[in-house]
Design a protein around this motif. Structure first.
Motif, PDB file in Angstrom:
ATOM      1  N   SER A 215       0.837  -1.204   0.000  1.00 39.29           N
ATOM      2  CA  SER A 215       0.000   0.000   0.000  1.00 39.29           C
ATOM      3  C   SER A 215       0.868   1.248   0.000  1.00 39.29           C
ATOM      4  N   GLN A 216       1.928   1.223   0.816  1.00 34.65           N
ATOM      5  CA  GLN A 216       2.838   2.366   0.870  1.00 34.65           C
ATOM      6  C   GLN A 216       3.528   2.582  -0.480  1.00 34.65           C
ATOM      7  N   HIS A 217       3.968   1.504  -1.085  1.00 33.90           N
ATOM      8  CA  HIS A 217       4.650   1.585  -2.382  1.00 33.90           C
ATOM      9  C   HIS A 217       3.715   2.139  -3.450  1.00 33.90           C
ATOM     10  N   ALA A 218       2.504   1.602  -3.529  1.00 38.43           N
ATOM     11  CA  ALA A 218       1.545   2.067  -4.534  1.00 38.43           C
ATOM     12  C   ALA A 218       1.147   3.517  -4.296  1.00 38.43           C
ATOM     13  N   CYS A 219       1.019   3.888  -3.018  1.00 38.31           N
ATOM     14  CA  CYS A 219       0.670   5.273  -2.679  1.00 38.31           C
ATOM     15  C   CYS A 219       1.753   6.226  -3.201  1.00 38.31           C
ATOM     16  N   GLU A 220       2.996   5.867  -3.008  1.00 37.80           N
ATOM     17  CA  GLU A 220       4.094   6.705  -3.493  1.00 37.80           C
ATOM     18  C   GLU A 220       4.099   6.770  -5.018  1.00 37.80           C
ATOM     19  N   GLN A 221       3.799   5.656  -5.666  1.00 39.32           N
ATOM     20  CA  GLN A 221       3.718   5.660  -7.125  1.00 39.32           C
ATOM     21  C   GLN A 221       2.616   6.608  -7.611  1.00 39.32           C
ATOM     22  N   LEU A 222       1.468   6.554  -6.976  1.00 37.93           N
ATOM     23  CA  LEU A 222       0.342   7.392  -7.392  1.00 37.93           C
ATOM     24  C   LEU A 222       0.622   8.870  -7.119  1.00 37.93           C
ATOM     25  N   GLN A 223       1.348   9.160  -6.048  1.00 42.94           N
ATOM     26  CA  GLN A 223       1.692  10.557  -5.768  1.00 42.94           C
ATOM     27  C   GLN A 223       2.589  11.132  -6.858  1.00 42.94           C
ATOM     28  N   SER A 224       3.367  10.280  -7.515  1.00 42.02           N
ATOM     29  CA  SER A 224       4.268  10.766  -8.562  1.00 42.02           C
ATOM     30  C   SER A 224       3.535  11.174  -9.829  1.00 42.02           C
ATOM     31  N   VAL A 225       2.259  10.805  -9.962  1.00 39.87           N
ATOM     32  CA  VAL A 225       1.500  11.166 -11.169  1.00 39.87           C
ATOM     33  C   VAL A 225       0.286  12.038 -10.833  1.00 39.87           C
ATOM     34  N   GLU A 226       0.341  12.729  -9.698  1.00 43.26           N
ATOM     35  CA  GLU A 226      -0.794  13.561  -9.312  1.00 43.26           C
ATOM     36  C   GLU A 226      -1.029  14.725 -10.275  1.00 43.26           C
ATOM     37  N   HIS A 227      -0.015  15.089 -11.047  1.00 41.97           N
ATOM     38  CA  HIS A 227      -0.206  16.146 -12.050  1.00 41.97           C
ATOM     39  C   HIS A 227      -1.267  15.747 -13.082  1.00 41.97           C
ATOM     40  N   GLU A 228      -1.527  14.466 -13.224  1.00 38.86           N
ATOM     41  CA  GLU A 228      -2.530  14.005 -14.184  1.00 38.86           C
ATOM     42  C   GLU A 228      -3.943  14.413 -13.792  1.00 38.86           C
ATOM     43  N   ARG A 229      -4.115  14.835 -12.534  1.00 40.38           N
ATOM     44  CA  ARG A 229      -5.442  15.319 -12.127  1.00 40.38           C
ATOM     45  C   ARG A 229      -5.879  16.506 -12.989  1.00 40.38           C
ATOM     46  N   GLN A 230      -4.932  17.344 -13.393  1.00 44.37           N
ATOM     47  CA  GLN A 230      -5.274  18.511 -14.206  1.00 44.37           C
ATOM     48  C   GLN A 230      -5.752  18.077 -15.593  1.00 44.37           C
ATOM     49  N   ILE A 231      -5.149  17.027 -16.129  1.00 43.25           N
ATOM     50  CA  ILE A 231      -5.566  16.494 -17.421  1.00 43.25           C
ATOM     51  C   ILE A 231      -6.962  15.901 -17.302  1.00 43.25           C
ATOM     52  N   LEU A 232      -7.189  15.161 -16.227  1.00 42.77           N
ATOM     53  CA  LEU A 232      -8.504  14.571 -15.990  1.00 42.77           C
ATOM     54  C   LEU A 232      -9.559  15.653 -15.843  1.00 42.77           C
ATOM     55  N   TRP A 233      -9.231  16.737 -15.132  1.00 46.92           N
ATOM     56  CA  TRP A 233     -10.190  17.820 -14.936  1.00 46.92           C
ATOM     57  C   TRP A 233     -10.612  18.433 -16.266  1.00 46.92           C
ATOM     58  N   GLN A 234      -9.662  18.642 -17.159  1.00 44.93           N
ATOM     59  CA  GLN A 234      -9.994  19.203 -18.471  1.00 44.93           C
ATOM     60  C   GLN A 234     -10.906  18.254 -19.256  1.00 44.93           C
ATOM     61  N   ALA A 235     -10.685  16.953 -19.106  1.00 45.76           N
ATOM     62  CA  ALA A 235     -11.557  15.974 -19.763  1.00 45.76           C
ATOM     63  C   ALA A 235     -12.963  16.036 -19.188  1.00 45.76           C
ATOM     64  N   TRP A 236     -13.067  16.168 -17.862  1.00 40.06           N
ATOM     65  CA  TRP A 236     -14.386  16.295 -17.234  1.00 40.06           C
ATOM     66  C   TRP A 236     -15.091  17.568 -17.702  1.00 40.06           C
ATOM     67  N   LEU A 237     -14.347  18.673 -17.826  1.00 40.15           N
ATOM     68  CA  LEU A 237     -14.947  19.924 -18.292  1.00 40.15           C
ATOM     69  C   LEU A 237     -15.459  19.779 -19.721  1.00 40.15           C
ATOM     70  N   ARG A 238     -14.715  19.089 -20.570  1.00 39.03           N
ATOM     71  CA  ARG A 238     -15.196  18.878 -21.947  1.00 39.03           C
ATOM     72  C   ARG A 238     -16.485  18.068 -21.940  1.00 39.03           C
ATOM     73  N   ARG A 239     -16.550  17.075 -21.078  1.00 36.36           N
ATOM     74  CA  ARG A 239     -17.788  16.279 -20.977  1.00 36.36           C
ATOM     75  C   ARG A 239     -18.940  17.156 -20.525  1.00 36.36           C
ATOM     76  N   LEU A 240     -18.690  17.992 -19.524  1.00 39.64           N
ATOM     77  CA  LEU A 240     -19.740  18.866 -19.010  1.00 39.64           C
ATOM     78  C   LEU A 240     -20.178  19.876 -20.069  1.00 39.64           C
ATOM     79  N   ASP A 241     -19.238  20.411 -20.818  1.00 37.30           N
ATOM     80  CA  ASP A 241     -19.571  21.373 -21.867  1.00 37.30           C
ATOM     81  C   ASP A 241     -20.438  20.735 -22.947  1.00 37.30           C
TER      82      ASP A 241
END
Length: 249
Positions: A215-241
């Motif tokens: 769990s600790q290892h996977a958590c650290e891996q996921l923290q390294s790609v948290e910048h992808e949240r911004q990409i996901l947000w833009q995808a959600w906005l396109r869906r909403l639009d």
């Protein structure tokens, strides 16, 4: 990510609309907020944040409908009232966490179910590992009308990215609306997985948890790609639009 008030209004309004789309709303209740940029030479005590006016369904909220509220509970901009318990919870977090620009609070079925469990969120799936040792727990004190509870909410949250409000629901915090929304999305999904696993346990046998070191290892891996949240947000906005862009008004 832009940080001016019009952009923050649009992002927060989008969060309300997406929450309704995902079935996170609770009629007129629960609330999301975002801190506005601090004026030059202003102190943290002068902070203001956007929050929904009480009486609007989540799927009705537009950028222009959002209220500006200060940390003393005064409505600085807007003519409607806000949810009093919402002010208690959101002001507590904004006051305590400089990095918590956005705060989301929900009453979803899976979130409330896990919040009622003695062990809280279990490590049952890769999605759950994002929250390994990153979720606080706040004891239930009744409806959050008492401003004295703010200190205890702050202590319960600590430096975590999320909070289980016992017998109540979920809370997430983020540096942006995109961050807080993605955290809530996956926290709620982790709760859905836990609820489904509990239902299956009676016929499929006991559930098994991921070992702590993994769990600790996977958590650290996921923290390294948290910048992808911004990409996901833009995808959600396109869906909403594509569905209804009126949240921008």
């Amino acid at each position: 990510m832009t940080n001016d008030e019009p952009s923050l209004r649009r992002d927060l309004a989008a969060a309300y609309r997406l929450a309704a789309l995902f079935g996170w709303d609770d009629t007129l209740y629960t609330h999301f907020s975002v801190r506005l940029p601090r004026a030059a030479n202003a102190s943290p005590e002068d902070d203001r944040f956007l929050i929904n006016p009480f009486g609007m369904m989540f799927d009705e909220v537009r950028a222009s409908d959002l209220l500006v509220v200060d940390l003393q509970g005064r409505v600085v901009s807007g003519s409607a009232d806000y949810n009093v318990a919402g002010f208690t919870i959101h002001s507590a977090v904004h006051m305590a966490r400089e990095d918590a620009h956005c705060v989301l609070h929900t009453h979803t079925l899976p979130g409330m179910a896990v919040a009622a469990c003695e062990q809280g969120l279990l490590q049952l799936n890769q999605i759950s590992t994002e929250f390994y040792q990153r979720v606080g727990v706040h004891a239930y004190e009744g409806v959050a009308f008492d401003l004295d509870e703010r200190t205890r909410i702050q202590q319960s949250l600590g430096n975590n990215i999320a909070l289980l409000l016992r017998h109540h629901g979920l809370l997430s915090v983020g540096a942006t609306v995109a961050d807080a929304f993605a955290i809530m999305f996956y926290l709620n999904r982790a709760c859905e997985i836990q609820m489904a696993a509990a239902q299956m346990a009676s016929v499929a046998g006991p559930v098994t948890e991921i070992p702590a070191h993994l769990s600790q290892h996977a958590c650290e891996q996921l923290q390294s790609v948290e910048h992808e949240r911004q990409i996901l947000w833009q995808a959600w906005l396109r869906r909403l639009d594509r569905i209804d862009p009126s949240y921008r008004d």
